[in-house]
Design an enzyme around this catalytic site. Structure first.
Site, PDB file in Angstrom:
ATOM      1  N   ARG A  56     152.925  75.680 142.460  1.00  0.00           N
ATOM      2  CA  ARG A  56     152.153  74.464 142.182  1.00  0.00           C
ATOM      3  C   ARG A  56     153.078  73.249 142.052  1.00  0.00           C
ATOM      4  O   ARG A  56     152.740  72.140 142.461  1.00  0.00           O
ATOM      5  CB  ARG A  56     151.301  74.661 140.921  1.00  0.00           C
ATOM      6  CG  ARG A  56     150.106  75.575 141.201  1.00  0.00           C
ATOM      7  CD  ARG A  56     149.574  76.264 139.967  1.00  0.00           C
ATOM      8  NE  ARG A  56     149.020  75.375 138.985  1.00  0.00           N
ATOM      9  CZ  ARG A  56     148.882  75.679 137.692  1.00  0.00           C
ATOM     10  NH1 ARG A  56     149.268  76.858 137.237  1.00  0.00           N
ATOM     11  NH2 ARG A  56     148.346  74.833 136.867  1.00  0.00           N
ATOM     12  N   ARG A  66     144.257  80.510 131.812  1.00  0.00           N
ATOM     13  CA  ARG A  66     144.002  80.418 133.249  1.00  0.00           C
ATOM     14  C   ARG A  66     144.804  81.477 133.998  1.00  0.00           C
ATOM     15  O   ARG A  66     145.985  81.678 133.700  1.00  0.00           O
ATOM     16  CB  ARG A  66     144.409  79.026 133.747  1.00  0.00           C
ATOM     17  CG  ARG A  66     143.420  77.963 133.355  1.00  0.00           C
ATOM     18  CD  ARG A  66     143.896  76.585 133.668  1.00  0.00           C
ATOM     19  NE  ARG A  66     144.516  76.439 134.985  1.00  0.00           N
ATOM     20  CZ  ARG A  66     144.868  75.279 135.500  1.00  0.00           C
ATOM     21  NH1 ARG A  66     144.665  74.164 134.812  1.00  0.00           N
ATOM     22  NH2 ARG A  66     145.419  75.202 136.681  1.00  0.00           N
ATOM     23  N   ARG A  95     149.860  77.819 127.320  1.00  0.00           N
ATOM     24  CA  ARG A  95     148.630  77.089 127.034  1.00  0.00           C
ATOM     25  C   ARG A  95     147.379  77.955 127.152  1.00  0.00           C
ATOM     26  O   ARG A  95     147.330  78.917 127.909  1.00  0.00           O
ATOM     27  CB  ARG A  95     148.531  75.830 127.895  1.00  0.00           C
ATOM     28  CG  ARG A  95     148.290  76.055 129.352  1.00  0.00           C
ATOM     29  CD  ARG A  95     148.351  74.718 130.096  1.00  0.00           C
ATOM     30  NE  ARG A  95     148.044  74.892 131.497  1.00  0.00           N
ATOM     31  CZ  ARG A  95     148.026  73.912 132.379  1.00  0.00           C
ATOM     32  NH1 ARG A  95     148.327  72.676 132.012  1.00  0.00           N
ATOM     33  NH2 ARG A  95     147.725  74.149 133.640  1.00  0.00           N
ATOM     34  N   ARG A 106     145.441  64.588 145.519  1.00  0.00           N
ATOM     35  CA  ARG A 106     146.686  65.345 145.517  1.00  0.00           C
ATOM     36  C   ARG A 106     147.392  65.318 146.862  1.00  0.00           C
ATOM     37  O   ARG A 106     148.470  65.906 146.988  1.00  0.00           O
ATOM     38  CB  ARG A 106     146.387  66.803 145.181  1.00  0.00           C
ATOM     39  CG  ARG A 106     146.634  67.182 143.725  1.00  0.00           C
ATOM     40  CD  ARG A 106     146.136  68.584 143.579  1.00  0.00           C
ATOM     41  NE  ARG A 106     146.703  69.430 142.594  1.00  0.00           N
ATOM     42  CZ  ARG A 106     146.129  69.720 141.443  1.00  0.00           C
ATOM     43  NH1 ARG A 106     145.040  69.106 141.055  1.00  0.00           N
ATOM     44  NH2 ARG A 106     146.661  70.613 140.649  1.00  0.00           N
ATOM     45  N   LYS A 154     147.872  66.179 131.812  1.00  0.00           N
ATOM     46  CA  LYS A 154     146.758  65.397 132.368  1.00  0.00           C
ATOM     47  C   LYS A 154     145.431  65.759 131.680  1.00  0.00           C
ATOM     48  O   LYS A 154     144.680  64.882 131.276  1.00  0.00           O
ATOM     49  CB  LYS A 154     146.622  65.641 133.882  1.00  0.00           C
ATOM     50  CG  LYS A 154     147.839  65.255 134.698  1.00  0.00           C
ATOM     51  CD  LYS A 154     147.583  65.369 136.190  1.00  0.00           C
ATOM     52  CE  LYS A 154     147.303  66.782 136.665  1.00  0.00           C
ATOM     53  NZ  LYS A 154     148.451  67.717 136.573  1.00  0.00           N
TER      54      LYS A 154
HETATM   55  P1  AMP Z   1     144.537  72.000 138.186  1.00  0.00           P
HETATM   56  O1  AMP Z   1     143.565  72.491 137.173  1.00  0.00           O
HETATM   57  O2  AMP Z   1     144.395  70.553 138.482  1.00  0.00           O
HETATM   58  O3  AMP Z   1     145.959  72.417 137.888  1.00  0.00           O
HETATM   59  O4  AMP Z   1     144.154  72.754 139.565  1.00  0.00           O
HETATM   60  C1  AMP Z   1     144.198  74.164 139.668  1.00  0.00           C
HETATM   61  C2  AMP Z   1     144.195  74.565 141.145  1.00  0.00           C
HETATM   62  O5  AMP Z   1     142.986  74.092 141.768  1.00  0.00           O
HETATM   63  C3  AMP Z   1     145.317  73.964 141.976  1.00  0.00           C
HETATM   64  O6  AMP Z   1     146.519  74.724 141.904  1.00  0.00           O
HETATM   65  C4  AMP Z   1     144.694  73.980 143.372  1.00  0.00           C
HETATM   66  O7  AMP Z   1     144.706  75.299 143.925  1.00  0.00           O
HETATM   67  C5  AMP Z   1     143.245  73.627 143.091  1.00  0.00           C
HETATM   68  N1  AMP Z   1     143.024  72.156 143.106  1.00  0.00           N
HETATM   69  C6  AMP Z   1     142.643  71.366 142.057  1.00  0.00           C
HETATM   70  N2  AMP Z   1     142.515  70.070 142.420  1.00  0.00           N
HETATM   71  C7  AMP Z   1     142.834  70.032 143.740  1.00  0.00           C
HETATM   72  C8  AMP Z   1     142.922  68.983 144.700  1.00  0.00           C
HETATM   73  N3  AMP Z   1     142.676  67.700 144.376  1.00  0.00           N
HETATM   74  N4  AMP Z   1     143.277  69.316 145.966  1.00  0.00           N
HETATM   75  C9  AMP Z   1     143.525  70.590 146.324  1.00  0.00           C
HETATM   76  N5  AMP Z   1     143.481  71.627 145.474  1.00  0.00           N
HETATM   77  C10 AMP Z   1     143.135  71.358 144.186  1.00  0.00           C
END
Ligand code: AMP
Length: 214
Positions: free
Chosen positions: A172, A161, A127, A88, A13
């Protein structure tokens, strides 16, 4: 254009959102990036979110929807948006409907990147990104052209990360399956969903997405 990019962690993404920003002059709104910035700056939101993110669980719906609201408020109405990692949950999908109406926007497409889950752990644990400009790389699939030097800005600082480890990735993925995939029917009912094979090369995925946007 207002696009939602959906897919499990590691589906590509962020990589595809960066390309859409370059090719289509859109704005990427990544709630993950916003939350990581809040954690780094130790804001009240960041302090609340950190432990949840480290476990790979989802931050509260209200927190992420407020972040998106603030970004949309600051954005010129003609600038297209890529929602990356948001919504989400069903509650977030409903909150986004309200935010789109409030800001006079309509959804153009919901693009789901489909991936083979077994390959995801390898993808994610390999990554990293440039610490200066955020360009995304992968140890095997997409390393910098010159080892240790960012292709885009020449920086030699990179970061990984903290939640890109196998245990957190599995949580996740479970969160994606349990809470995010069930929102697809909400968009299927509006005939907005398109599926793209996220296991193809970065170029091919990018072309498939471009074809959906023209
Ligand atoms: P990402 O970078 O999108 O993989 O997000 C990393 C982490 O941020 C996720 O595992 C969640 O803990 C939190 N997070 C990001 N976007 C959301 C969302 N829309 N709703 C809830 N938690 C989020």
């Amino acid at each position: 254009m207002n696009i939602i990019l959906l897919g499990p962690p590691g589906a590509g993404k962020g990589t595809q959102a960066h390309r859409m920003v370059e090719h289509h002059g859109m704005r990427q709104l990544s709630t993950g990036d916003m939350l990581r910035a809040a954690v780094k700056a130790q804001t009240p939101v960041g302090q609340k979110a950190k432990a949840v993110m480290d476990r790979g669980e989802l931050v509260s719906d209200d927190i992420v929807s407020e972040l998106i609201d603030a970004e949309l408020t600051a954005l010129a109405p003609e600038t297209g948006v890529i929602f990356d990692g948001y919504p989400r949950t069903q509650a977030q999908a409903e909150q986004l409907d309200g935010l789109l109406a409030k800001h006079g926007r309509c959804l153009t497409r919901v693009i789901e990147l489909g991936v083979d889950e077994d390959a995801l752990v390898e993808r994610i644990t390999g990554r990293f990104s440039c610490a200066e400009c955020g360009t995304l790389y992968h140890d095997m699939a997409n390393p910098p052209k010159t080892d240790g030097v960012c292709d885009q800005c020449g920086s030699t600082e990179f970061k990984r990360r903290p939640d890109d480890n196998e245990e957190t990735v599995r949580t996740r993925m479970q969160e994606y399956r349990a809470k995010t995939q069930p929102i697809l029917p909400h968009y299927e009912a509006q005939d907005l969903v398109a599926r793209v094979d996220g296991m193809a090369s970065i170029e091919d995925v990018s072309h498939a997405i471009d074809a959906l946007l023209t």
